[in-house]
Scaffold this active site. Structure first.
Site, PDB file in Angstrom:
ATOM      1  N   PHE A 108      74.021 188.120   4.293  1.00  0.00           N
ATOM      2  CA  PHE A 108      73.743 187.374   5.524  1.00  0.00           C
ATOM      3  C   PHE A 108      75.019 186.726   6.056  1.00  0.00           C
ATOM      4  O   PHE A 108      74.976 185.691   6.711  1.00  0.00           O
ATOM      5  CB  PHE A 108      72.663 186.316   5.259  1.00  0.00           C
ATOM      6  CG  PHE A 108      71.406 186.892   4.653  1.00  0.00           C
ATOM      7  CD1 PHE A 108      70.587 187.738   5.397  1.00  0.00           C
ATOM      8  CD2 PHE A 108      71.054 186.630   3.342  1.00  0.00           C
ATOM      9  CE1 PHE A 108      69.441 188.301   4.843  1.00  0.00           C
ATOM     10  CE2 PHE A 108      69.901 187.186   2.773  1.00  0.00           C
ATOM     11  CZ  PHE A 108      69.097 188.019   3.528  1.00  0.00           C
ATOM     12  N   CYS A 233      76.521 194.391  14.151  1.00  0.00           N
ATOM     13  CA  CYS A 233      75.292 194.162  13.383  1.00  0.00           C
ATOM     14  C   CYS A 233      74.053 194.119  14.271  1.00  0.00           C
ATOM     15  O   CYS A 233      73.188 194.994  14.162  1.00  0.00           O
ATOM     16  CB  CYS A 233      75.425 192.880  12.586  1.00  0.00           C
ATOM     17  SG  CYS A 233      76.785 192.960  11.418  1.00  0.00           S
ATOM     18  N   ARG A 300      83.819 195.583  18.539  1.00  0.00           N
ATOM     19  CA  ARG A 300      82.760 196.604  18.555  1.00  0.00           C
ATOM     20  C   ARG A 300      81.511 196.038  19.248  1.00  0.00           C
ATOM     21  O   ARG A 300      81.061 194.947  18.944  1.00  0.00           O
ATOM     22  CB  ARG A 300      82.430 197.055  17.124  1.00  0.00           C
ATOM     23  CG  ARG A 300      83.556 197.863  16.505  1.00  0.00           C
ATOM     24  CD  ARG A 300      83.274 198.191  15.059  1.00  0.00           C
ATOM     25  NE  ARG A 300      83.218 197.005  14.235  1.00  0.00           N
ATOM     26  CZ  ARG A 300      82.883 197.003  12.939  1.00  0.00           C
ATOM     27  NH1 ARG A 300      82.570 198.143  12.352  1.00  0.00           N
ATOM     28  NH2 ARG A 300      82.849 195.899  12.255  1.00  0.00           N
TER      29      ARG A 300
HETATM   30  C1  UGA Z   1      75.092 188.598  12.098  1.00  0.00           C
HETATM   31  C2  UGA Z   1      74.154 187.610  11.355  1.00  0.00           C
HETATM   32  O1  UGA Z   1      74.265 186.312  11.936  1.00  0.00           O
HETATM   33  C3  UGA Z   1      74.524 187.534   9.875  1.00  0.00           C
HETATM   34  O2  UGA Z   1      73.588 186.706   9.196  1.00  0.00           O
HETATM   35  C4  UGA Z   1      74.478 188.960   9.278  1.00  0.00           C
HETATM   36  O3  UGA Z   1      74.872 188.974   7.921  1.00  0.00           O
HETATM   37  C5  UGA Z   1      75.435 189.864  10.060  1.00  0.00           C
HETATM   38  O4  UGA Z   1      75.044 189.868  11.453  1.00  0.00           O
HETATM   39  C6  UGA Z   1      75.352 191.245   9.488  1.00  0.00           C
HETATM   40  O5  UGA Z   1      74.303 191.869   9.573  1.00  0.00           O
HETATM   41  O6  UGA Z   1      76.320 191.687   8.852  1.00  0.00           O
HETATM   42  P1  UGA Z   1      77.557 188.458  13.127  1.00  0.00           P
HETATM   43  O7  UGA Z   1      77.240 189.760  13.757  1.00  0.00           O
HETATM   44  O8  UGA Z   1      78.852 188.287  12.429  1.00  0.00           O
HETATM   45  O9  UGA Z   1      76.416 188.054  12.059  1.00  0.00           O
HETATM   46  O10 UGA Z   1      77.567 187.356  14.263  1.00  0.00           O
HETATM   47  P2  UGA Z   1      76.554 186.247  14.844  1.00  0.00           P
HETATM   48  O11 UGA Z   1      77.195 184.938  14.682  1.00  0.00           O
HETATM   49  O12 UGA Z   1      75.190 186.415  14.332  1.00  0.00           O
HETATM   50  O13 UGA Z   1      76.595 186.609  16.405  1.00  0.00           O
HETATM   51  C7  UGA Z   1      76.138 187.876  16.887  1.00  0.00           C
HETATM   52  C8  UGA Z   1      76.198 187.918  18.392  1.00  0.00           C
HETATM   53  O14 UGA Z   1      75.235 187.044  18.965  1.00  0.00           O
HETATM   54  C9  UGA Z   1      77.558 187.491  18.977  1.00  0.00           C
HETATM   55  O15 UGA Z   1      77.909 188.355  20.024  1.00  0.00           O
HETATM   56  C10 UGA Z   1      77.305 186.087  19.504  1.00  0.00           C
HETATM   57  O16 UGA Z   1      78.120 185.748  20.587  1.00  0.00           O
HETATM   58  C11 UGA Z   1      75.842 186.210  19.938  1.00  0.00           C
HETATM   59  N1  UGA Z   1      75.130 184.909  19.958  1.00  0.00           N
HETATM   60  C12 UGA Z   1      74.921 184.207  18.809  1.00  0.00           C
HETATM   61  C13 UGA Z   1      74.632 184.428  21.166  1.00  0.00           C
HETATM   62  O17 UGA Z   1      74.780 185.061  22.235  1.00  0.00           O
HETATM   63  N2  UGA Z   1      73.931 183.234  21.174  1.00  0.00           N
HETATM   64  C14 UGA Z   1      73.730 182.520  20.030  1.00  0.00           C
HETATM   65  O18 UGA Z   1      73.081 181.443  20.116  1.00  0.00           O
HETATM   66  C15 UGA Z   1      74.233 183.016  18.831  1.00  0.00           C
END
Ligand code: UGA
Length: 425
Positions: A108, A233, A300
């Site tokens: 996670f 992801c 990506r």
């Molecule tokens: C995500 C999950 O949060 C991790 O728990 C998981 O382990 C990981 O995928 C994975 O499967 O390897 P990650 O992709 O690094 O992590 O990034 P996040 O912080 O979750 O953000 C993902 C996207 O959502 C980003 O583009 C971010 O800008 C966007 N986001 C996030 C929003 O637009 N609004 C939010 O409130 C939060």
């Protein structure tokens, strides 16, 4: 480092120095490790399914090379029932000299804070079929469960509840991973739809999100509206989860809509820019932020790149700056003018777009910026900046979900004209 994360290079270098981490061939790793974590990529195939060929290859090598007991742990994000397939595969290909357990241990970790997330998790989930595998994994994770280890990140670790160690069957652990990521993606698409409604109805999404998030049943995280979720992801995991559900006869149309809403963020944001600039052809547009999120250089499925592609297709001239992601973005979109700093990117720009919420963008010398731009307009795709601060320096501010501010100080002649043009908003 193949990927940037603050301090990750230090942690890896230090671990190598202490002899706790080494890199070698698959065969060497198999020979040395009693527990083998398979962490290979599972990228999306054209139809949205996960490509499991790297996983299959690793399992085959283990089956052929390993002897004695091995705990084989799937760390990669995989569809439910992959563990069962792995067991079958190992049985078919092993020479009979291998005794093994297969476990699922979904990760996670977030990019940009993976070391912190690994050492100080909320939960550790393991999916096992035998007590032997459960005991072995507990032993491996015991220092983290107890939060007793020399922490490479903090002199004094944050005071948090110790992580829950959840033991499930393998199928359930595999499902927990996809279901978690898809739920978080759903939260983001949900708040983005509410943001659109706020914009149309004259409400403020920042206030609405705060009000929703104060309910502990909902929680305040992942309610930041913007240009949508990206990265390697969420987009692929939502797609894969829909496909997995389809295969088991479950129509997960809810997640199809999550995906559709996310894709529509790009056009909606460009429409916001178009509404201000009227014609995009030939206009100089500044982009701050290229990575899919801050503290990484990963581009990506970055929404920033999708927005830039649309702007370029309409004939705009794009000048971009990102503290870390420029090399990777350059390889994807060479037509952009990549700049040394955020001020250079803003030179003679008709609009400054904030597409990744890097901390650096919150500490801008706004007075200096006002002298550089052609038109003092900030379009904030992440609601990352303070509308008041920006407006106080003579900029018009347009955020997401009804968050906006009119230029208060006429620092440039353009700002005067703008102020009167947008009254009485
Ligand atoms: C995500 C999950 O949060 C991790 O728990 C998981 O382990 C990981 O995928 C994975 O499967 O390897 P990650 O992709 O690094 O992590 O990034 P996040 O912080 O979750 O953000 C993902 C996207 O959502 C980003 O583009 C971010 O800008 C966007 N986001 C996030 C929003 O637009 N609004 C939010 O409130 C939060």
């Amino acid at each position: 480092m193949p990927i940037f994360e603050p301090r990750l290079d230090e942690v890896v270098a230090e671990s190598k120095k202490r002899g706790r981490l080494s890199f070698g061939s698959t065969e060497q790793a198999i020979a040395r490790g009693r527990a083998i974590f398979i962490c290979v990529g599972t990228p999306p195939l054209g139809n949205g399914d996960a490509d499991l060929s790297a996983l299959e290859g690793a399992a085959r090598t283990i089956a052929k090379r390993a002897t004695g007991y091995r705990l084989i742990v799937e760390k990669s994000t995989v569809p439910v029932q992959t563990g069962a397939q792995l067991r079958k595969h190992l049985c078919v290909h092993s020479t009979g000299r291998l005794d093994y357990d297969v476990a699922s241990n979904p990760e996670f970790l977030r990019e940009g804070s993976s070391v912190e997330d690994f050492l100080h998790p909320d939960r550790i989930v393991i999916g096992v079929e035998t007590q032997r595998a459960a005991d072995f994994l507990r032993e491996i994770y015991q220092p983290i469960i107890d939060q007793k280890f020399p922490c490479p990140l903090h002199a004094e670790c944050p005071n948090r509840n110790p992580p829950r160690f959840l033991v499930t069957d393998t199928n359930s652990a595999e499902l927990i991973k996809h279901a978690s990521n898809s739920f978080l993606a759903m939260k983001i698409s949900y708040i983005n739809m509410v943001a659109d409604l706020c914009e149309a109805a004259g409400a403020d999404i920042n206030q609405v999100a705060q009000g929703i998030g104060l309910d502990p049943r909902i929680g305040s995280s992942f309610l930041r509206p913007g240009i949508g979720f990206g990265g390697f992801c969420f987009p692929k995991d939502v797609q894969a989860f829909v496909r997995i559900a389809d295969k088991f006869g479950c129509n997960f149309s809810l997640l199809r809509e999550v995906e559709r809403i996310n894709q529509a963020r790009i056009d909606r944001f460009v429409e916001k820019i178009r509404a201000e600039l009227w014609v995009l052809r030939g206009k100089r547009i500044c982009v701050w932020g290229l990575a899919f999120k801050p503290n990484t250089d990963d581009v990506r499925f970055a929404p920033a790149l999708a927005i830039i592609r649309t702007l370029l297709a309409e004939g705009a001239v794009v000048q971009a700056y990102d503290p870390q992601a420029m090399e990777k973005a350059k390889a994807e979109i060479p037509e952009v003018n990549y700049c040394q700093d955020l001020y250079q990117a803003a030179a003679e720009a008709e609009a400054v777009l904030v597409l990744t919420e890097w901390e650096e963008f919150r500490h801008v010398d706004w007075s200096r910026l006002a002298t550089l731009v052609e038109r003092p307009l900030i379009v904030d795709g992440r609601n990352a900046l303070s509308p008041e601060t920006v407006a106080n320096h003579g900029f018009q501010y347009l955020g997401i979900g009804g968050v906006s501010a009119t230029a208060k100080v006429s620092s440039t002649p353009g700002a005067v004209a703008l102020e009167s043009a947008t009254e009485p908003n």
